[in-house]
Design a protein around this motif. Structure first.
Motif, PDB file in Angstrom:
ATOM      1  N   ARG A  25       0.804  -1.222   0.000  1.00 33.44           N
ATOM      2  CA  ARG A  25       0.000   0.000   0.000  1.00 33.44           C
ATOM      3  C   ARG A  25       0.835   1.269   0.000  1.00 33.44           C
ATOM      4  O   ARG A  25       0.317   2.345  -0.268  1.00 33.44           O
ATOM      5  CB  ARG A  25      -0.928   0.017   1.215  1.00 33.44           C
ATOM      6  N   SER A  26       2.093   1.179   0.345  1.00 33.03           N
ATOM      7  CA  SER A  26       2.920   2.380   0.412  1.00 33.03           C
ATOM      8  C   SER A  26       3.268   2.923  -0.968  1.00 33.03           C
ATOM      9  O   SER A  26       3.731   4.061  -1.086  1.00 33.03           O
ATOM     10  CB  SER A  26       4.201   2.101   1.187  1.00 33.03           C
ATOM     11  N   ARG A  87       8.335   8.216  -6.777  1.00 29.47           N
ATOM     12  CA  ARG A  87       8.335   6.945  -6.051  1.00 29.47           C
ATOM     13  C   ARG A  87       9.760   6.403  -5.922  1.00 29.47           C
ATOM     14  O   ARG A  87      10.612   6.638  -6.768  1.00 29.47           O
ATOM     15  CB  ARG A  87       7.436   5.904  -6.723  1.00 29.47           C
ATOM     16  N   VAL A 122       4.670  11.802   1.540  1.00 36.81           N
ATOM     17  CA  VAL A 122       4.563  10.523   2.250  1.00 36.81           C
ATOM     18  C   VAL A 122       3.102  10.338   2.655  1.00 36.81           C
ATOM     19  O   VAL A 122       2.404  11.301   2.970  1.00 36.81           O
ATOM     20  CB  VAL A 122       5.477  10.455   3.494  1.00 36.81           C
ATOM     21  N   ASP A 128       3.436   5.770   8.351  1.00 37.81           N
ATOM     22  CA  ASP A 128       4.634   4.962   8.584  1.00 37.81           C
ATOM     23  C   ASP A 128       5.676   5.880   9.214  1.00 37.81           C
ATOM     24  O   ASP A 128       6.306   6.683   8.527  1.00 37.81           O
ATOM     25  CB  ASP A 128       5.142   4.380   7.265  1.00 37.81           C
ATOM     26  N   VAL A 131       9.203   6.031   7.705  1.00 36.39           N
ATOM     27  CA  VAL A 131       9.314   6.829   6.490  1.00 36.39           C
ATOM     28  C   VAL A 131       9.317   8.320   6.814  1.00 36.39           C
ATOM     29  O   VAL A 131      10.105   9.098   6.264  1.00 36.39           O
ATOM     30  CB  VAL A 131       8.171   6.487   5.515  1.00 36.39           C
TER      31      VAL A 131
END
Length: 206
Positions: A25-26, A87, A122, A128, A131
């Motif tokens: 999902r990230s 990305r 992010v 997260d 991250v």
């Protein structure tokens, strides 16, 4: 362990697509046509290769493109010049090897001689903290938030990092004919039709 960071090649695309869509999902999933868009249009598209195996990749685009990402458009509406990290994906087998930092050092080196700002986002849903901490320790600061696509889209934190070397590079080279003609300063070769002059290495955008 032999590590190489290099521009993506067409023969890498199947492996890049598989790696992207296995990231969870990230990372937003891609299809082959969307990946082809990046291959043809991205200003920065490099892969990490370890002992001949694809270990990760990073894609970034400069301002002035026709990319329809709501986060890219957010930066386009507010900043005249930037490099946007769309990305970064690291294969599970090669995580915790420092590849994220290596990629961010490399894309910073690319960006700081061309633009004053490095941008990214992010996800905050799901959040997260690793991250978020990574970007904070690397000098990124939040400049806004938005929901992607609609009121029900995922909340993101929009991040930017000022590139202090750019001012010196600009007054020393970019305003006087462009960057030196050196391989490590060259733009990647695109398979799309010839880029406009403002995409050539070292030239300022109007």
């Amino acid at each position: 362990m032999a590590l190489a960071i290099r521009d993506v090649s067409e023969h890498d695309l199947d492996a890049v697509l598989a790696l992207n869509n296995a990231a969870g999902r990230s990372i937003i999933a891609l299809d082959a046509a969307q990946l082809r868009y990046f291959f043809e249009r991205a200003d920065y598209f490099r892969v990490a290769e370890i002992d001949g195996h694809l270990a990760g990749f990073l894609i970034a685009l400069r301002e002035g493109g026709d990319y329809h990402s709501p986060n890219y458009r957010w930066f386009s509406e507010r900043y005249p010049a930037f490099a946007y990290i769309d990305r970064i994906v690291i294969a599970n087998a090669y995580r915790r090897h420092g590849l994220g930092r290596i990629f961010y050092c490399d894309v910073t080196s690319y960006a700081e001689v061309r633009v004053p700002l490095l941008a990214c986002e992010v996800f905050l849903e799901p959040r997260d903290d690793v991250v978020v901490l990574f970007h904070g320790t690397y000098g990124f600061q939040e400049v806004g938030q938005q929901r992607m696509g609609s009121k029900k889209g995922r909340q993101v934190s929009l991040l930017a990092k000022e590139l202090p070397s750019y001012a010196y590079v600009c007054t020393t080279w970019l305003e006087h004919g462009g960057l030196p003609d050196l391989p490590w300063l060259a733009e990647r070769l695109h398979s799309a039709p010839a880029a406009s002059p403002r995409r050539l290495a070292g030239e300022r955008r109007p």
